[in-house]
Design an enzyme around this catalytic site. Structure first.
Site, PDB file in Angstrom:
ATOM      1  CE  LYS A  39      32.547  33.642  13.463  1.00  0.00           C
ATOM      2  NZ  LYS A  39      33.747  32.781  13.373  1.00  0.00           N
ATOM      3  NE  ARG A 137      37.916  27.174  10.596  1.00  0.00           N
ATOM      4  CZ  ARG A 137      37.279  27.915  11.507  1.00  0.00           C
ATOM      5  NH1 ARG A 137      36.097  27.536  11.971  1.00  0.00           N
ATOM      6  NH2 ARG A 137      37.807  29.034  11.956  1.00  0.00           N
ATOM      7  CG  HIS A 166      40.225  29.656  14.717  1.00  0.00           C
ATOM      8  ND1 HIS A 166      39.843  30.805  15.385  1.00  0.00           N
ATOM      9  CD2 HIS A 166      39.187  28.804  14.820  1.00  0.00           C
ATOM     10  CE1 HIS A 166      38.618  30.641  15.867  1.00  0.00           C
ATOM     11  NE2 HIS A 166      38.194  29.432  15.544  1.00  0.00           N
ATOM     12  NE  ARG A 222      40.861  35.505  14.874  1.00  0.00           N
ATOM     13  CZ  ARG A 222      41.910  34.677  15.015  1.00  0.00           C
ATOM     14  NH1 ARG A 222      43.139  35.146  14.905  1.00  0.00           N
ATOM     15  NH2 ARG A 222      41.729  33.385  15.255  1.00  0.00           N
ATOM     16  CE1 TYR A 266       1.139  20.011  13.003  1.00  0.00           C
ATOM     17  CE2 TYR A 266       2.745  21.551  13.914  1.00  0.00           C
ATOM     18  CZ  TYR A 266       1.763  21.246  12.983  1.00  0.00           C
ATOM     19  OH  TYR A 266       1.421  22.164  12.039  1.00  0.00           O
ATOM     20  CB  CYS A 313       4.124  24.823  15.792  1.00  0.00           C
ATOM     21  SG  CYS A 313       3.029  23.886  16.878  1.00  0.00           S
ATOM     22  CG  ASP A 315       4.528  29.767  11.891  1.00  0.00           C
ATOM     23  OD1 ASP A 315       5.619  30.066  11.379  1.00  0.00           O
ATOM     24  OD2 ASP A 315       3.668  29.065  11.322  1.00  0.00           O
TER      25      ASP A 315
HETATM   26  C1  LIG Z   1      34.382  33.019  14.614  1.00  0.00           C
HETATM   27  C2  LIG Z   1      35.816  33.280  14.755  1.00  0.00           C
HETATM   28  C3  LIG Z   1      36.316  33.958  15.890  1.00  0.00           C
HETATM   29  C4  LIG Z   1      35.458  34.303  17.087  1.00  0.00           C
HETATM   30  O1  LIG Z   1      35.185  33.127  17.821  1.00  0.00           O
HETATM   31  P1  LIG Z   1      34.480  33.187  19.251  1.00  0.00           P
HETATM   32  O2  LIG Z   1      34.617  31.807  19.774  1.00  0.00           O
HETATM   33  O3  LIG Z   1      33.064  33.569  18.999  1.00  0.00           O
HETATM   34  O4  LIG Z   1      35.191  34.206  20.041  1.00  0.00           O
HETATM   35  C5  LIG Z   1      37.655  34.291  15.906  1.00  0.00           C
HETATM   36  N1  LIG Z   1      38.461  33.964  14.868  1.00  0.00           N
HETATM   37  C6  LIG Z   1      38.026  33.287  13.783  1.00  0.00           C
HETATM   38  C7  LIG Z   1      38.968  32.950  12.695  1.00  0.00           C
HETATM   39  C8  LIG Z   1      36.694  32.925  13.694  1.00  0.00           C
HETATM   40  O5  LIG Z   1      36.267  32.251  12.624  1.00  0.00           O
END
Ligand SMILES: *Cc1c(COP(=O)(O)O)cnc(C)c1O
Length: 376
Positions: A39, A137, A166, A222, A266, A313, A315
């Site tokens: 992602k 969540r 998660h 994951r 700046y 800045c 850029d």
């Molecule tokens: C982003 C995400 C992960 C990966 O998380 P990391 O901390 O980068 O390993 C795994 N599962 C879900 C549902 C996520 O949203």
């Protein structure tokens, strides 16, 4: 299709063989299939090139946050299974099915939406059930998941391929939260056993779970950030050997002497105490290089570490090289190694007061990315 060649002196270099190395080591550490999380532009590394590389390495599954990311991967020729981790949004559900993307179903209502879309398209939806075990969540609370799970198993138009949750605190090896979440998750999975249905793929471990909690590895893991060779938290333990895949480099484009007391950039927030040599680097917060590093971060030039001085800045920013020398077109390393020195994404995050995730995903598409197989 390769992007138009950019001669911009600022670039992100991604070492694909480090991804290969990391994937291999994660695999042998966990001993189960891997869903590589790509992602947010593969954590800034470039969605499509990273996904194609991981596919070539035989990764079992990819995970993205949004359906748009999944569609981009399908259009680029990625054929491995892709789970969209985010919550679904009614009008988009049919797109999952037409692009062969697996759906996260996080409530009874969403299950009905997935069924309706599948029936309308005339093809079954492949779904993963999302159980909330403490993140609060998305997902059905584990303590009320029974009717949800039973409805999904009974669905005519949805195939339950996975069930997942998660972890909220797995970055910290000492947090008791993770094992509590695991226990709640397994209780939810028990409803499937009691219903006499075959167990779908159970997955729970993010990078923190992969590194610190073998009990959470279950049927698939994951990993996101650790796959890119970066640790999720200063408290994390490097139980798997990984190498950072991303470097961020630029070049010196201007050199001058700043007289003692004359402020730089700046707001005139910084001035040297003695006459000093200052170089200008053509990258700024408009590229996602955090402004919070103003007078706080370091860069490498000619193998030496030097401080960023004055405000960053949009850029450009300035670096104090004191009495040393640097020439126009000398390489400047913002993240990565040069000579014997190294600046990690973790260190940049620490200096900027954030987490390495935000540093990596913040590096935007104004920076060209190049993919290399050996250190240049
Ligand atoms: C982003 C995400 C992960 C990966 O998380 P990391 O901390 O980068 O390993 C795994 N599962 C879900 C549902 C996520 O949203």
């Amino acid at each position: 299709m390769p992007p138009a060649v950019s001669e911009r002196p600022t670039r992100i270099r991604v070492q694909l063989e480090h991804l290969t190395f990391n994937l291999r080591n994660i695999r042998s550490h966990v001993g189960v299939p891997v869903m590589a999380i790509v992602k947010a532009n593969a954590y800034g590394h470039g969605l499509v090139p990273v996904a194609l590389h991981l596919q070539a390495q035989g990764v079992e599954q990819l995970g993205v946050a949004f359906v748009e990311e999944g569609i981009a991967l399908r259009q680029a020729g990625v054929t491995v299974p892709i789970l969209v981790l985010g919550g679904i949004f009614g009008p988009q559900v049919a797109q999952f099915i037409t692009h062969d993307l697996e759906i996260t179903v996080s409530s009874l209502d969403k299950l009905r939406q997935a069924e309706a879309a599948a029936e309308a398209v005339g093809r079954k939806a492949v779904i993963h059930l999302k159980v909330d075990t403490g993140m609060e969540r998305i997902g059905v609370h584990s303590y009320s998941a029974k009717p949800f799970i039973e409805a999904a198993l009974a669905s005519r138009w949805c195939v339950v391929k996975g069930i997942y949750s998660h972890l909220a605190c797995a970055d910290d090896p000492a947090s008791p939260m993770t094992l509590l979440q695991l226990e709640r998750f397994l209780e939810a999975c028990a409803h499937i056993e009691r219903a006499g249905a075959p167990m779908p793929i159970r997955h729970l471990a993010n990078s923190g779970g992969v590194l610190h909690f073998p009990q959470t590895h279950l049927d698939m893991v994951r990993p996101g950030i650790v796959l890119y060779g970066v640790l999720p938290d200063p408290a994390a333990r490097a139980t798997v050997a990984v190498k950072p895949a991303l470097s961020l480099v630029s070049k010196v484009v201007y050199f001058k002497v700043v007289k003692a007391g004359n402020p730089v950039s700046y707001g005139a927030t910084w001035a040297p105490s003695h006459d000093t040599r200052v170089v200008t680097v053509p990258i700024g917060y408009g590229d996602g290089f955090p402004r919070a590093l103003s007078s706080r971060g370091d860069v490498l030039v000619r193998g030496q570490r030097y401080p960023i001085v004055g405000r960053i800045c949009m850029d450009q920013f300035m670096v104090d090289i004191d009495h040393d020398s640097a020439w126009n077109e000398d390489e400047v390393v913002l993240i990565g190694a040069q000579g014997g020195e190294r600046i990690t994404a973790e260190a940049v995050a620490q200096a900027a007061g954030t987490i390495p995730y935000e540093i990596l995903v913040g590096l935007n598409d104004r920076i060209p990315r190049e993919y290399v197989s050996v250190e240049p």
